[in-house]
Design an enzyme around this catalytic site. Structure first.
Site, PDB file in Angstrom:
ATOM      1  N   HIS A  95       0.858  -1.186   0.000  1.00  0.00           N
ATOM      2  CA  HIS A  95       0.000   0.000   0.000  1.00  0.00           C
ATOM      3  C   HIS A  95       0.892   1.234   0.000  1.00  0.00           C
ATOM      4  CE1 HIS A  95      -3.368  -2.549   0.753  1.00  0.00           C
ATOM      5  NE2 HIS A  95      -2.994  -2.866   1.980  1.00  0.00           N
ATOM      6  N   ALA A 160      -5.938  -5.333  -5.563  1.00  0.00           N
ATOM      7  CA  ALA A 160      -5.788  -6.456  -4.631  1.00  0.00           C
ATOM      8  C   ALA A 160      -6.915  -6.423  -3.605  1.00  0.00           C
ATOM      9  CB  ALA A 160      -4.437  -6.378  -3.925  1.00  0.00           C
ATOM     10  N   GLY A 162      -8.272  -8.405   0.217  1.00  0.00           N
ATOM     11  CA  GLY A 162      -8.063  -9.331   1.322  1.00  0.00           C
ATOM     12  C   GLY A 162      -9.046  -8.985   2.417  1.00  0.00           C
ATOM     13  N   CYS A 191       0.950 -10.860  -3.770  1.00  0.00           N
ATOM     14  CA  CYS A 191      -0.066 -11.871  -3.455  1.00  0.00           C
ATOM     15  C   CYS A 191       0.496 -13.289  -3.555  1.00  0.00           C
ATOM     16  CB  CYS A 191      -1.285 -11.717  -4.362  1.00  0.00           C
ATOM     17  SG  CYS A 191      -2.022 -10.078  -4.257  1.00  0.00           S
TER      18      CYS A 191
END
Length: 234
Positions: A95, A160, A162, A191
Site C-alpha cells: 500500500h 488487490a 483481502g 499476493c
C-alpha cells in the site's frame, strides 16, 4: 436490517493506526451482535466504509509466506516503508501513495450472509469503475482481486483484495492502484503469485487520474450492488 453505511475518508493515515481503528469498529459491531443474542434484543448494528491512503507499507496475510517479501529490515527502512503481519486472508501486498484503499466494515446480516458473494460484489464495484475509464477489468479464477488481460502472457493485477470476517462482520478490503508508484511492487512477489505483473490506472491510461473522482465512482457502483445508503461522517 440497517443498510445505512457510515462513510469516512481518513485521508493519509498510518497503516497500524488505521488497522487499530478498524478493530475498534469491528469489535463494536460484534459486541452488539453478541449482546443482542444474549439479551434477545434487536438493536441495529452499524456499518462503516473507510477510504484511506497509506504511507509505503507491505502487509502479509495470515496464510502468506514471508519469503514473498524481498527486502531486509534495513532495506525497508531505506525505502521509507514499514511491514506488518496482519489477520486478513491473502498473501503479501503493498500500500502507498496514489492507491485508493477501501475498508468496508459491514455486518453482512444487514445485507446477505454470503462471503463469496461479498467478495464478488467488491470485485464488481471495481470492474464497473474501471469500465468507466475504458479499462477492461476481469476476475482470474482462484485469485481474488481484479485483473487485466487474464489468460494471456500480459496478465496483470490492478486491484488487490483481502478480507477478514467473523460473525458475518467484515474488515480489511481492497486496494486499487490509481497513480501508485509500481516500483514498490518489485520488492515483493505480489499476493504470492510468481510471474504476474502489477499495473495501475495511470499506467494503463498514460495520464494522471483524479483519485477523488474514482472514489465517487466506486461508491456509486457499491451503492447499487449493496442497495445501501451512505451517510458521510467526519
Amino acid at each position: 436490517m440497517n443498510k445505512k453505511i457510515k462513510l469516512q475518508d481518513l485521508g493519509k493515515k498510518d497503516y497500524k493506526e488505521t488497522w487499530d481503528y478498524q478493530e475498534v469498529l469491528f469489535k463494536e459491531i460484534v459486541d452488539q451482535k453478541i449482546q443482542n443474542r444474549r439479551e434477545e434484543t434487536a438493536i441495529e448494528t452499524f456499518n462503516y466504509f473507510l477510504f484511506v491512503e497509506h504511507p509505503h507499507v507491505y502487509t502479509l496475510g495470515k496464510s502468506g509466506d514471508i519469503e514473498n517479501l524481498l527486502l531486509s529490515e534495513k532495506q525497508l527502512e531505506a525505502k521509507g516503508a514499514t511491514f506488518y503481519k496482519i489477520n486478513r486472508g491473502g498473501d503479501i501486498t503493498y500500500h502507498g501513495p496514489g492507491q485508493i484503499v477501501g475498508y468496508p466494515i459491514l455486518d453482512l446480516e444487514n445485507f446477505f450472509t454470503d462471503i463469496h458473494k461479498y467478495l464478488r460484489f467488491l470485485e464488481e464495484a471495481i470492474i464497473l469503475t474501471l469500465a468507466e475509464y475504458n479499462i477492461v477489468g476481469t476476475r482470474s479464477e482462484g485469485e481474488t482481486g481484479v485483473w487485466l488481460d487474464v489468460g494471456t502472457p500480459f496478465a496483470r493485477k490492478i486491484c488487490a483484495m483481502g478480507v477478514r470476517a467473523s460473525r458475518w462482520v467484515t474488515m480489511h478490503g481492497f486496494a486499487l492502484n490509481v497513480n501508485a508508484d509500481l516500483g514498490y511492487f518489485d520488492n515483493i512477489i505480489p499476493c504470492g503469485i510468481k510471474g504476474k505483473a502489477v499495473t495501475s490506472m495511470h499506467a494503463e491510461l498514460n495520464t494522471h487520474v483524479d483519485e477523488a473522482l474514482v472514489k465517487e465512482k466506486i461508491l456509486k457502483h457499491f451503492k447499487v450492488l449493496f442497495e445501501n445508503e451512505f451517510v458521510l461522517v467526519s
